[in-house]
Design an enzyme around this catalytic site. Structure first.
Site, PDB file in Angstrom:
ATOM      1  N   GLY A   1       0.799  -1.237   0.000  1.00  0.00           N
ATOM      2  CA  GLY A   1       0.000   0.000   0.000  1.00  0.00           C
ATOM      3  C   GLY A   1       0.817   1.266   0.000  1.00  0.00           C
TER       4      GLY A   1
ATOM      5  CE1 TYR B   1      -7.523   0.774  10.566  1.00  0.00           C
ATOM      6  CE2 TYR B   1      -7.604   1.661  12.791  1.00  0.00           C
ATOM      7  CZ  TYR B   1      -6.974   1.542  11.562  1.00  0.00           C
ATOM      8  OH  TYR B   1      -5.769   2.199  11.354  1.00  0.00           O
TER       9      TYR B   1
ATOM     10  CB  SER C   1      -4.086   1.984  14.621  1.00  0.00           C
ATOM     11  OG  SER C   1      -4.895   2.984  15.203  1.00  0.00           O
TER      12      SER C   1
ATOM     13  CB  SER D   1      -0.649   3.996  -4.182  1.00  0.00           C
ATOM     14  OG  SER D   1      -1.749   3.800  -3.315  1.00  0.00           O
TER      15      SER D   1
ATOM     16  CG  ASN E   1       1.439   1.444   4.850  1.00  0.00           C
ATOM     17  OD1 ASN E   1       1.300   2.237   5.786  1.00  0.00           O
ATOM     18  ND2 ASN E   1       0.942   1.709   3.637  1.00  0.00           N
TER      19      ASN E   1
HETATM   20  N1  LIG Z   1      -3.840   7.881   8.883  1.00  0.00           N
HETATM   21  C1  LIG Z   1      -3.913   7.588  10.157  1.00  0.00           C
HETATM   22  O1  LIG Z   1      -4.349   8.417  10.977  1.00  0.00           O
HETATM   23  C2  LIG Z   1      -3.461   6.239  10.654  1.00  0.00           C
HETATM   24  C3  LIG Z   1      -3.334   6.079  12.035  1.00  0.00           C
HETATM   25  C4  LIG Z   1      -2.923   4.853  12.534  1.00  0.00           C
HETATM   26  C5  LIG Z   1      -2.632   3.818  11.666  1.00  0.00           C
HETATM   27  N2  LIG Z   1      -2.768   3.994  10.319  1.00  0.00           N
HETATM   28  C6  LIG Z   1      -2.451   2.847   9.474  1.00  0.00           C
HETATM   29  O2  LIG Z   1      -1.442   3.222   8.550  1.00  0.00           O
HETATM   30  C7  LIG Z   1      -1.579   2.466   7.353  1.00  0.00           C
HETATM   31  C8  LIG Z   1      -1.624   3.419   6.164  1.00  0.00           C
HETATM   32  O3  LIG Z   1      -2.757   4.248   6.320  1.00  0.00           O
HETATM   33  P1  LIG Z   1      -2.945   5.624   5.530  1.00  0.00           P
HETATM   34  O4  LIG Z   1      -3.487   6.599   6.491  1.00  0.00           O
HETATM   35  O5  LIG Z   1      -1.731   5.936   4.761  1.00  0.00           O
HETATM   36  O6  LIG Z   1      -4.148   5.188   4.567  1.00  0.00           O
HETATM   37  P2  LIG Z   1      -4.449   5.563   3.033  1.00  0.00           P
HETATM   38  O7  LIG Z   1      -3.953   6.925   2.719  1.00  0.00           O
HETATM   39  O8  LIG Z   1      -5.886   5.250   2.849  1.00  0.00           O
HETATM   40  O9  LIG Z   1      -3.544   4.492   2.211  1.00  0.00           O
HETATM   41  C9  LIG Z   1      -3.811   3.113   2.290  1.00  0.00           C
HETATM   42  C10 LIG Z   1      -2.931   2.373   1.305  1.00  0.00           C
HETATM   43  O10 LIG Z   1      -3.266   0.968   1.369  1.00  0.00           O
HETATM   44  C11 LIG Z   1      -3.635   0.533   0.055  1.00  0.00           C
HETATM   45  N3  LIG Z   1      -4.640  -0.513   0.102  1.00  0.00           N
HETATM   46  C12 LIG Z   1      -5.827  -0.502   0.747  1.00  0.00           C
HETATM   47  N4  LIG Z   1      -6.503  -1.639   0.482  1.00  0.00           N
HETATM   48  C13 LIG Z   1      -5.721  -2.388  -0.337  1.00  0.00           C
HETATM   49  C14 LIG Z   1      -5.873  -3.642  -0.975  1.00  0.00           C
HETATM   50  N5  LIG Z   1      -6.995  -4.377  -0.839  1.00  0.00           N
HETATM   51  N6  LIG Z   1      -4.863  -4.103  -1.747  1.00  0.00           N
HETATM   52  C15 LIG Z   1      -3.733  -3.376  -1.928  1.00  0.00           C
HETATM   53  N7  LIG Z   1      -3.530  -2.173  -1.350  1.00  0.00           N
HETATM   54  C16 LIG Z   1      -4.520  -1.680  -0.573  1.00  0.00           C
HETATM   55  C17 LIG Z   1      -4.182   1.787  -0.625  1.00  0.00           C
HETATM   56  O11 LIG Z   1      -4.188   1.690  -2.043  1.00  0.00           O
HETATM   57  P3  LIG Z   1      -5.527   1.256  -2.901  1.00  0.00           P
HETATM   58  O12 LIG Z   1      -6.707   1.721  -2.113  1.00  0.00           O
HETATM   59  O13 LIG Z   1      -5.370   1.894  -4.230  1.00  0.00           O
HETATM   60  O14 LIG Z   1      -5.463  -0.228  -2.992  1.00  0.00           O
HETATM   61  C18 LIG Z   1      -3.161   2.807  -0.139  1.00  0.00           C
HETATM   62  O15 LIG Z   1      -1.976   2.694  -0.888  1.00  0.00           O
HETATM   63  C19 LIG Z   1      -2.850   1.633   7.506  1.00  0.00           C
HETATM   64  O16 LIG Z   1      -2.512   0.321   7.904  1.00  0.00           O
HETATM   65  C20 LIG Z   1      -3.593   2.352   8.605  1.00  0.00           C
HETATM   66  O17 LIG Z   1      -4.456   1.486   9.311  1.00  0.00           O
HETATM   67  C21 LIG Z   1      -3.176   5.180   9.787  1.00  0.00           C
END
Ligand SMILES: NC(=O)c1ccc[n+]([C@@H]2O[C@H](COP(=O)([O-])OP(=O)(O)OC[C@H]3O[C@@H](n4cnc5c(N)ncnc54)[C@H](OP(=O)(O)O)[C@@H]3O)[C@@H](O)[C@H]2O)c1
Length: 243
Positions: free
Chosen positions: A9, A151, A138, A11, A86
């Protein structure tokens, strides 16, 4: 010698920040997602990263495509030093109303697929006698949040997997840790209102949200020998919100 870092992930959001951070340091980086973003298109076109960056379209829930991705990365770069689990998805919905297929999907993306990808990569790491796995969890795994029960269950599972795998693979030269970020400004947290964000910042000792760069810096530390005695740990990055 450059490290080979496989990030699921990559992108956008935290994954993209880690892709860029490791590439800028001279590491080889492989990543995948379901949809191609402008940022990935421009990395694909950048001559500096012609040999060091690899992207493939892949749904993490498609185990055949995932295995193909791991094989391609291994053949192309000759090794896999670091796996960063990720890729993640979240749906905010109270538990009595969340659709059954959404429950399955969140658990599949955040937990089952991460376990499968870890198996595929650690098989390579075992032959190398070294490797590092970093799971992106998280703070909600330990603290909970109304509307995010599925989640939080998926992330708690990932943390439990982190500890068991650290015990299983430590003697084989493989370290396994997790990073638990607080709220970071990405598409995933875009549902939070300005008011909710301000409330979180008010309750945060360092009075600021963690950034994607903060997550990259910790991943870089865990992916290096500077953390050679650290395994089975969950490192929280949240400005002190949950201390
Ligand atoms: N942002 C926050 O506040 C936060 C806080 C704590 C933890 N996190 C964790 O950090 C990580 C990244 O989160 P983020 O905030 O960067 O989220 P994001 O901006 O929504 O990015 C998620 C990434 O995962 C990919 N992804 C999702 N479903 C997928 C699938 N079925 N197959 C392949 N790729 C997939 C998405 O690409 P596609 O959708 O194009 O597939 C994207 O590249 C996650 O595990 C999230 O739980 C985030």
């Amino acid at each position: 010698m450059s490290r080979v870092i496989l990030i699921s992930g990559g992108s956008k959001g935290l994954g993209l920040a880690m892709v860029n951070g490791f590439l800028q340091q001279g590491d080889m980086v492989a990543t995948f997602s379901r949809s191609l973003t402008e940022e990935i298109k421009s990395l694909n076109k950048n001559p500096t990263y012609l040999d060091s960056f690899f992207y493939q379209n892949c749904d993490i829930c498609d185990a055949v495509a995932l295995q193909d991705f791991v094989k391609t990365v291994h053949n192309r770069f000759g090794k896999i030093d670091v796996l960063i689990n990720n890729a993640g998805a979240a749906t905010t919905q109270v538990s009595t109303l969340i659709a059954l297929d959404q429950i399955d999907q969140i658990l599949a993306i955040n937990l089952s697929a991460a376990i499968k990808l870890t198996q595929m990569c650690t098989r390579v790491m075992l032959t190398q006698q070294h490797g590092i796995v970093i799971n992106i969890s998280s703070i909600i795994a330990a603290r909970g949040y109304a509307g995010l029960s599925t989640y939080s269950a998926s992330k708690a599972g990932l943390e439990a997997m982190t500890r068991s795998l650290a015990r299983e693979l430590g003697s084989k030269g493989i370290r396994v840790n997790a990073i638990a970020p607080g709220y970071v400004d990405t598409d995933m947290s875009a549902d939070l209102s300005k008011k909710q964000l301000q409330q979180i910042i008010r309750r945060t000792p360092l009075a600021a949200l963690a950034t994607a760069e903060d997550v990259f810096l910790t991943a870089d530390f865990l992916a290096s020998n500077r953390s050679q005695s650290i395994t089975g740990q969950i490192i929280t990055i949240d400005g002190g919100l949950t201390c």
